[in-house]
Motif scaffolding. Structure first.
Motif, PDB file in Angstrom:
ATOM      1  N   ASP A  27      22.722  64.187  27.197  1.00 33.81           N
ATOM      2  CA  ASP A  27      21.544  63.414  27.615  1.00 33.81           C
ATOM      3  C   ASP A  27      21.853  61.914  27.614  1.00 33.81           C
ATOM      4  O   ASP A  27      21.461  61.196  28.536  1.00 33.81           O
ATOM      5  CB  ASP A  27      20.356  63.709  26.700  1.00 33.81           C
ATOM      6  CG  ASP A  27      19.824  65.133  26.851  1.00 33.81           C
ATOM      7  OD1 ASP A  27      20.151  65.798  27.861  1.00 33.81           O
ATOM      8  OD2 ASP A  27      19.086  65.569  25.950  1.00 33.81           O
ATOM      9  N   ALA A  30      24.004  61.153  30.600  1.00 34.12           N
ATOM     10  CA  ALA A  30      23.199  61.157  31.829  1.00 34.12           C
ATOM     11  C   ALA A  30      22.444  59.841  31.983  1.00 34.12           C
ATOM     12  O   ALA A  30      22.403  59.263  33.083  1.00 34.12           O
ATOM     13  CB  ALA A  30      22.227  62.332  31.818  1.00 34.12           C
ATOM     14  N   ARG A  31      21.849  59.353  30.907  1.00 37.36           N
ATOM     15  CA  ARG A  31      21.098  58.087  30.974  1.00 37.36           C
ATOM     16  C   ARG A  31      21.997  56.915  31.338  1.00 37.36           C
ATOM     17  O   ARG A  31      21.535  55.930  31.904  1.00 37.36           O
ATOM     18  CB  ARG A  31      20.370  57.831  29.658  1.00 37.36           C
ATOM     19  CG  ARG A  31      19.169  58.750  29.433  1.00 37.36           C
ATOM     20  CD  ARG A  31      18.319  58.323  28.239  1.00 37.36           C
ATOM     21  NE  ARG A  31      19.068  58.264  26.992  1.00 37.36           N
ATOM     22  CZ  ARG A  31      19.267  59.302  26.177  1.00 37.36           C
ATOM     23  NH1 ARG A  31      18.781  60.490  26.484  1.00 37.36           N
ATOM     24  NH2 ARG A  31      19.950  59.157  25.056  1.00 37.36           N
ATOM     25  N   GLU A  36      17.000  57.572  36.878  1.00 38.18           N
ATOM     26  CA  GLU A  36      15.932  58.450  36.411  1.00 38.18           C
ATOM     27  C   GLU A  36      15.567  59.477  37.475  1.00 38.18           C
ATOM     28  O   GLU A  36      15.251  60.624  37.164  1.00 38.18           O
ATOM     29  CB  GLU A  36      14.702  57.629  36.009  1.00 38.18           C
ATOM     30  CG  GLU A  36      14.914  56.833  34.733  1.00 38.18           C
ATOM     31  CD  GLU A  36      13.662  56.055  34.317  1.00 38.18           C
ATOM     32  OE1 GLU A  36      12.545  56.522  34.622  1.00 38.18           O
ATOM     33  OE2 GLU A  36      13.825  55.004  33.676  1.00 38.18           O
ATOM     34  N   ILE A  39      18.118  62.337  37.440  1.00 38.82           N
ATOM     35  CA  ILE A  39      17.881  63.220  36.290  1.00 38.82           C
ATOM     36  C   ILE A  39      16.668  64.102  36.551  1.00 38.82           C
ATOM     37  O   ILE A  39      16.705  65.312  36.338  1.00 38.82           O
ATOM     38  CB  ILE A  39      17.710  62.396  34.991  1.00 38.82           C
ATOM     39  CG1 ILE A  39      19.029  61.695  34.634  1.00 38.82           C
ATOM     40  CG2 ILE A  39      17.251  63.296  33.841  1.00 38.82           C
ATOM     41  CD1 ILE A  39      18.912  60.679  33.504  1.00 38.82           C
ATOM     42  N   THR A  44      18.512  70.423  34.739  1.00 39.55           N
ATOM     43  CA  THR A  44      18.994  69.992  33.420  1.00 39.55           C
ATOM     44  C   THR A  44      19.823  68.721  33.588  1.00 39.55           C
ATOM     45  O   THR A  44      20.326  68.438  34.681  1.00 39.55           O
ATOM     46  CB  THR A  44      19.899  71.066  32.754  1.00 39.55           C
ATOM     47  OG1 THR A  44      21.107  71.202  33.520  1.00 39.55           O
ATOM     48  CG2 THR A  44      19.191  72.410  32.646  1.00 39.55           C
ATOM     49  N   THR A  45      19.996  67.998  32.500  1.00 37.16           N
ATOM     50  CA  THR A  45      20.851  66.803  32.571  1.00 37.16           C
ATOM     51  C   THR A  45      22.300  67.205  32.836  1.00 37.16           C
ATOM     52  O   THR A  45      23.012  66.502  33.554  1.00 37.16           O
ATOM     53  CB  THR A  45      20.771  65.966  31.276  1.00 37.16           C
ATOM     54  OG1 THR A  45      21.013  66.819  30.145  1.00 37.16           O
ATOM     55  CG2 THR A  45      19.427  65.291  31.132  1.00 37.16           C
ATOM     56  N   GLN A  46      22.729  68.344  32.316  1.00 34.23           N
ATOM     57  CA  GLN A  46      24.094  68.823  32.573  1.00 34.23           C
ATOM     58  C   GLN A  46      24.293  69.046  34.068  1.00 34.23           C
ATOM     59  O   GLN A  46      25.281  68.623  34.646  1.00 34.23           O
ATOM     60  CB  GLN A  46      24.360  70.111  31.786  1.00 34.23           C
ATOM     61  CG  GLN A  46      25.739  70.698  31.979  1.00 34.23           C
ATOM     62  CD  GLN A  46      25.794  71.843  32.985  1.00 34.23           C
ATOM     63  OE1 GLN A  46      24.780  72.334  33.471  1.00 34.23           O
ATOM     64  NE2 GLN A  46      26.992  72.264  33.310  1.00 34.23           N
ATOM     65  N   ALA A  48      22.627  67.701  36.536  1.00 28.95           N
ATOM     66  CA  ALA A  48      22.569  66.407  37.224  1.00 28.95           C
ATOM     67  C   ALA A  48      23.921  65.700  37.142  1.00 28.95           C
ATOM     68  O   ALA A  48      24.401  65.135  38.137  1.00 28.95           O
ATOM     69  CB  ALA A  48      21.463  65.538  36.621  1.00 28.95           C
TER      70      ALA A  48
END
Length: 172
Positions: A27, A30-31, A36, A39, A44-46, A48
């Motif tokens: 996470d 990803a940030r 945003e 995401i 999921t963040t994975q 993305a």
């Protein structure tokens, strides 16, 4: 196929190695690398992050795996062969560790103060990405060259062409 495989009766099994990341670390990653909107557009963040890697043509991915009933993700930095189905002895080169911390730092809340390395078989449930076998071929070439040097010089074969420990933390 490559000439490196001509003497083998079957292809080696690909094992990937890299950083074992928690969901919190994924996470945070990803940030740092996604908007945003990117995401939010993924389940999921994975996923993305993987979509971004694929779009950018990056020869890496995040492979999910479970350990002690907890899901982790292998941030792949390399591929090595296993000729007998056993976990190969592969570790992460120091410059790769430094690149990781240059890219992600320690994370906004110290998420990357400590990361662990992992070497695991490529999961059968996932298709092989285009870069997997070429990267394994290159690692195999190095292994076979070292094996040839061993036979000629009777030196010990050490396939730890890469350097790391099982727990890697940035220097303070």
């Amino acid at each position: 196929m490559s000439a490196y495989w001509e003497h083998l009766s079957e292809l080696p099994i690909p094992y990937v190695f890299g950083f074992a990341l928690t969901q919190t670390q994924v996470d945070a990653m990803a940030r740092q690398i996604l908007s945003e909107e990117e995401i939010a557009a993924s389940s999921t963040t994975q996923r993305a992050i993987v979509h971004k890697m694929e779009r950018d043509g990056a020869p890496t991915t995040l492979v999910p795996f479970w350990r002690d009933k907890v899901q982790y993700y292998c941030y792949v930095v390399g591929v090595v062969p296993s000729f007998y189905g056993r976990n190969p002895n592969a570790t992460i080169a120091k410059h790769i560790i430094q690149q990781f911390w240059q890219t992600f730092g320690r994370g906004p809340n110290g998420e990357f103060n400590k990361v662990h390395s992992i070497c695991m078989r490529w999961p059968d449930i996932f298709a092989f990405p285009d870069w997997l076998y070429p990267r394994m071929f290159e690692a195999t070439k190095i292994l076979l060259e070292k094996r040839g040097a061993k036979e000629r010089k009777e030196t010990s074969l050490d396939f730890a062409v890469l350097f790391a420990s099982s727990a890697i933390a940035p220097e303070a």
